[in-house]
Design a protein around this motif. Structure first.
Motif, PDB file in Angstrom:
ATOM      1  N   LEU A 126      30.614  53.056  49.472  1.00  0.00           N
ATOM      2  CA  LEU A 126      31.576  52.306  48.717  1.00  0.00           C
ATOM      3  C   LEU A 126      32.398  51.445  49.777  1.00  0.00           C
ATOM      4  O   LEU A 126      32.477  51.885  50.962  1.00  0.00           O
ATOM      5  N   ALA A 127      32.599  50.249  49.162  1.00  0.00           N
ATOM      6  CA  ALA A 127      33.365  49.255  49.855  1.00  0.00           C
ATOM      7  C   ALA A 127      34.599  48.706  48.873  1.00  0.00           C
ATOM      8  O   ALA A 127      34.353  47.458  48.420  1.00  0.00           O
ATOM      9  N   PRO A 128      35.511  49.348  48.570  1.00  0.00           N
ATOM     10  CA  PRO A 128      36.475  49.049  47.663  1.00  0.00           C
ATOM     11  C   PRO A 128      37.001  47.397  47.862  1.00  0.00           C
ATOM     12  O   PRO A 128      37.401  46.982  49.168  1.00  0.00           O
ATOM     13  N   TRP A 129      37.414  46.931  46.786  1.00  0.00           N
ATOM     14  CA  TRP A 129      38.308  45.520  46.749  1.00  0.00           C
ATOM     15  C   TRP A 129      37.488  44.485  47.552  1.00  0.00           C
ATOM     16  O   TRP A 129      37.835  43.620  47.960  1.00  0.00           O
ATOM     17  N   THR A 130      35.942  44.787  47.452  1.00  0.00           N
ATOM     18  CA  THR A 130      35.313  43.581  47.918  1.00  0.00           C
ATOM     19  C   THR A 130      34.408  42.905  46.835  1.00  0.00           C
ATOM     20  O   THR A 130      33.557  41.822  47.408  1.00  0.00           O
ATOM     21  N   ARG A 131      34.131  43.345  45.583  1.00  0.00           N
ATOM     22  CA  ARG A 131      33.547  42.718  44.723  1.00  0.00           C
ATOM     23  C   ARG A 131      34.461  42.098  43.423  1.00  0.00           C
ATOM     24  O   ARG A 131      35.336  42.659  43.172  1.00  0.00           O
ATOM     25  N   CYS A 132      34.011  41.074  42.874  1.00  0.00           N
ATOM     26  CA  CYS A 132      34.444  40.554  41.625  1.00  0.00           C
ATOM     27  C   CYS A 132      34.106  41.661  40.690  1.00  0.00           C
ATOM     28  O   CYS A 132      33.063  41.797  40.155  1.00  0.00           O
ATOM     29  N   VAL A 133      35.218  42.143  39.710  1.00  0.00           N
ATOM     30  CA  VAL A 133      34.964  43.061  38.727  1.00  0.00           C
ATOM     31  C   VAL A 133      34.262  42.023  37.461  1.00  0.00           C
ATOM     32  O   VAL A 133      33.649  42.998  36.603  1.00  0.00           O
ATOM     33  N   ALA A 134      34.380  41.004  37.420  1.00  0.00           N
ATOM     34  CA  ALA A 134      34.105  40.168  36.374  1.00  0.00           C
ATOM     35  C   ALA A 134      32.535  39.754  36.259  1.00  0.00           C
ATOM     36  O   ALA A 134      31.860  39.686  35.457  1.00  0.00           O
ATOM     37  N   CYS A 135      32.232  39.373  37.706  1.00  0.00           N
ATOM     38  CA  CYS A 135      30.828  38.836  37.781  1.00  0.00           C
ATOM     39  C   CYS A 135      30.039  39.469  38.842  1.00  0.00           C
ATOM     40  O   CYS A 135      28.763  39.099  39.273  1.00  0.00           O
ATOM     41  N   ASN A 136      30.575  40.320  39.815  1.00  0.00           N
ATOM     42  CA  ASN A 136      29.858  41.094  40.796  1.00  0.00           C
ATOM     43  C   ASN A 136      29.804  40.314  42.109  1.00  0.00           C
ATOM     44  O   ASN A 136      29.141  40.870  42.911  1.00  0.00           O
ATOM     45  N   GLY A 137      30.471  38.931  42.184  1.00  0.00           N
ATOM     46  CA  GLY A 137      30.254  38.158  43.356  1.00  0.00           C
ATOM     47  C   GLY A 137      31.067  38.707  44.324  1.00  0.00           C
ATOM     48  O   GLY A 137      32.087  39.595  44.290  1.00  0.00           O
ATOM     49  N   PRO A 138      30.977  38.276  45.818  1.00  0.00           N
ATOM     50  CA  PRO A 138      31.762  38.929  46.956  1.00  0.00           C
ATOM     51  C   PRO A 138      33.055  38.021  46.969  1.00  0.00           C
ATOM     52  O   PRO A 138      33.331  37.093  46.336  1.00  0.00           O
ATOM     53  N   LEU A 139      34.283  38.930  47.452  1.00  0.00           N
ATOM     54  CA  LEU A 139      35.508  38.491  47.108  1.00  0.00           C
ATOM     55  C   LEU A 139      35.906  37.873  48.682  1.00  0.00           C
ATOM     56  O   LEU A 139      35.625  38.558  49.728  1.00  0.00           O
ATOM     57  N   VAL A 140      36.842  36.928  48.929  1.00  0.00           N
ATOM     58  CA  VAL A 140      37.012  36.406  50.128  1.00  0.00           C
ATOM     59  C   VAL A 140      38.390  36.105  50.060  1.00  0.00           C
ATOM     60  O   VAL A 140      38.950  35.814  49.147  1.00  0.00           O
ATOM     61  N   PRO A 141      39.127  36.054  51.167  1.00  0.00           N
ATOM     62  CA  PRO A 141      40.603  35.853  51.332  1.00  0.00           C
ATOM     63  C   PRO A 141      41.044  34.370  50.641  1.00  0.00           C
ATOM     64  O   PRO A 141      40.289  33.356  51.240  1.00  0.00           O
ATOM     65  N   ALA A 142      41.991  34.300  49.938  1.00  0.00           N
ATOM     66  CA  ALA A 142      42.320  32.701  49.591  1.00  0.00           C
ATOM     67  C   ALA A 142      43.794  32.557  49.652  1.00  0.00           C
ATOM     68  O   ALA A 142      44.697  33.504  49.581  1.00  0.00           O
ATOM     69  N   ASP A 143      44.268  31.404  50.181  1.00  0.00           N
ATOM     70  CA  ASP A 143      45.547  31.120  49.984  1.00  0.00           C
ATOM     71  C   ASP A 143      46.212  30.476  48.693  1.00  0.00           C
ATOM     72  O   ASP A 143      45.312  30.406  47.883  1.00  0.00           O
ATOM     73  N   LYS A 144      47.453  30.571  48.463  1.00  0.00           N
ATOM     74  CA  LYS A 144      47.987  30.631  47.186  1.00  0.00           C
ATOM     75  C   LYS A 144      47.773  29.107  46.732  1.00  0.00           C
ATOM     76  O   LYS A 144      47.587  28.911  45.575  1.00  0.00           O
ATOM     77  N   GLU A 145      47.744  28.257  47.647  1.00  0.00           N
ATOM     78  CA  GLU A 145      47.466  26.679  46.987  1.00  0.00           C
ATOM     79  C   GLU A 145      45.854  26.663  46.233  1.00  0.00           C
ATOM     80  O   GLU A 145      45.739  25.758  45.310  1.00  0.00           O
ATOM     81  N   THR A 146      44.835  27.412  46.978  1.00  0.00           N
ATOM     82  CA  THR A 146      43.465  27.314  46.621  1.00  0.00           C
ATOM     83  C   THR A 146      43.482  27.952  45.141  1.00  0.00           C
ATOM     84  O   THR A 146      42.810  27.488  44.217  1.00  0.00           O
ATOM     85  N   VAL A 147      44.275  28.823  44.810  1.00  0.00           N
ATOM     86  CA  VAL A 147      44.334  29.586  43.571  1.00  0.00           C
ATOM     87  C   VAL A 147      45.467  29.025  42.634  1.00  0.00           C
ATOM     88  O   VAL A 147      45.668  29.595  41.711  1.00  0.00           O
ATOM     89  N   ARG A 148      46.165  28.151  43.096  1.00  0.00           N
ATOM     90  CA  ARG A 148      47.376  27.933  42.245  1.00  0.00           C
ATOM     91  C   ARG A 148      47.161  27.674  40.631  1.00  0.00           C
ATOM     92  O   ARG A 148      47.808  28.171  39.691  1.00  0.00           O
ATOM     93  N   GLY A 149      46.043  27.086  40.274  1.00  0.00           N
ATOM     94  CA  GLY A 149      45.827  26.765  39.166  1.00  0.00           C
ATOM     95  C   GLY A 149      45.544  27.885  37.984  1.00  0.00           C
ATOM     96  O   GLY A 149      45.764  27.760  37.044  1.00  0.00           O
ATOM     97  N   GLN A 150      45.325  29.097  38.811  1.00  0.00           N
ATOM     98  CA  GLN A 150      45.073  30.327  38.004  1.00  0.00           C
ATOM     99  C   GLN A 150      46.451  31.071  37.739  1.00  0.00           C
ATOM    100  O   GLN A 150      46.355  32.069  37.033  1.00  0.00           O
TER     101      GLN A 150
END
Length: 249
Positions: free
Chosen positions: A173-197
């Motif tokens: 188990l490695a919680p909070w490391t996968r996308c629950v929508a597509c199974n891809g890996p999660l990486v840290p992101a800054d606010k500007e990168t995801v601002r559009g969402q």
């Protein structure tokens, strides 16, 4: 010519697969004299994915063994935690197990899932191609010969389904490391990168984000985080790694 009669003893956890009139400790099966023991067990409705050791008269036998008249067969369930050949341990879930798929991904378990029904042959083929354990509540699907490995999901309740899978296969188990929508890996992101969402309120309230490296979906500790955290905490408590025992000084 009389056909062989075989006594099959089935443990309580596998009797759910038997017809109501056969759900005693043992049942008698009339065979054709040439069918393998695996075929006899399947004829009772038990998927071989759920079967472990097979013995006849107390002697271990393979599934290809052909039981003769008077054979006394003991069927055992798979040993838990179940050892699956090959690595790493990965899963494939059928269309009816969406909530279980999301919870496994939440825990960092590699879980393939498609929200549309691609059909039993395609699912079994995908299991073999990607060497994934196919999880399903469909007994017919679990009997397909092209299947690489599989497991029956015994409950229709997502919390019990998750407990069953984690207890049976003991994935890392490695919680909070996968996308629950597509199974891809999660990486840290800054606010500007995801601002559009982000809605205006989210942009003003949150500063810590993650993003799926595959589909780009953004994540943050929003309104539903407490519910997800409860799922994670319970899973880690009941199925996570155990601390090493203290050694005497």
């Amino acid at each position: 010519m009389n056909r062989p009669r075989v006594t099959v003893r089935v443990p309580a956890e596998l009797r759910v697969f038997l017809a109501a009139e056969r759900r005693g400790e043992s049942t008698e099966v009339v065979t054709d004299g040439s069918s393998s023991l695996g075929h006899v067990v399947e004829s009772l409705g038990i998927p071989l994915t759920e079967v472990g050791r097979l013995t006849v008269g107390g002697r271990d036998v393979p599934r290809a063994f052909v039981p003769g008249d008077g054979a006394d067969v003991q069927v055992d369930a798979v040993t838990r935690p179940q050892q699956v050949p090959g690595a790493p341990l990965r899963f494939l879930l059928d269309v009816h197990l969406g909530t279980l798929a999301r919870r496994l991904r939440l825990l960092g378990v590699d879980t393939a899932y498609q929200s549309t029904d691609i059909g039993d042959p395609a699912l079994a083929t995908l299991s073999a191609k990607e060497r994934r354990v196919l999880l399903s509540r469909d007994r017919g699907l679990l009997r397909r010969r092209e299947l690489w490995a599989g497991g029956y999901v015994y409950s229709d309740r997502p919390d019990r389904q998750l407990d069953d899978v984690l207890e049976r296969f003991a994935p890392e188990l490695a919680p909070w490391t996968r996308c629950v929508a597509c199974n891809g890996p999660l990486v840290p992101a800054d606010k500007e990168t995801v601002r559009g969402q982000l809605a205006d309120g989210t942009r003003k309230t949150y500063d810590v984000f993650a993003q799926c490296a595959d589909c780009g979906r953004a994540y943050w500790k929003g309104a539903h985080h407490a519910d997800l955290e409860a799922v994670v905490e319970r899973a880690m408590r009941d199925h996570g790694p155990r601390p090493a025992p203290d050694r005497p000084a």
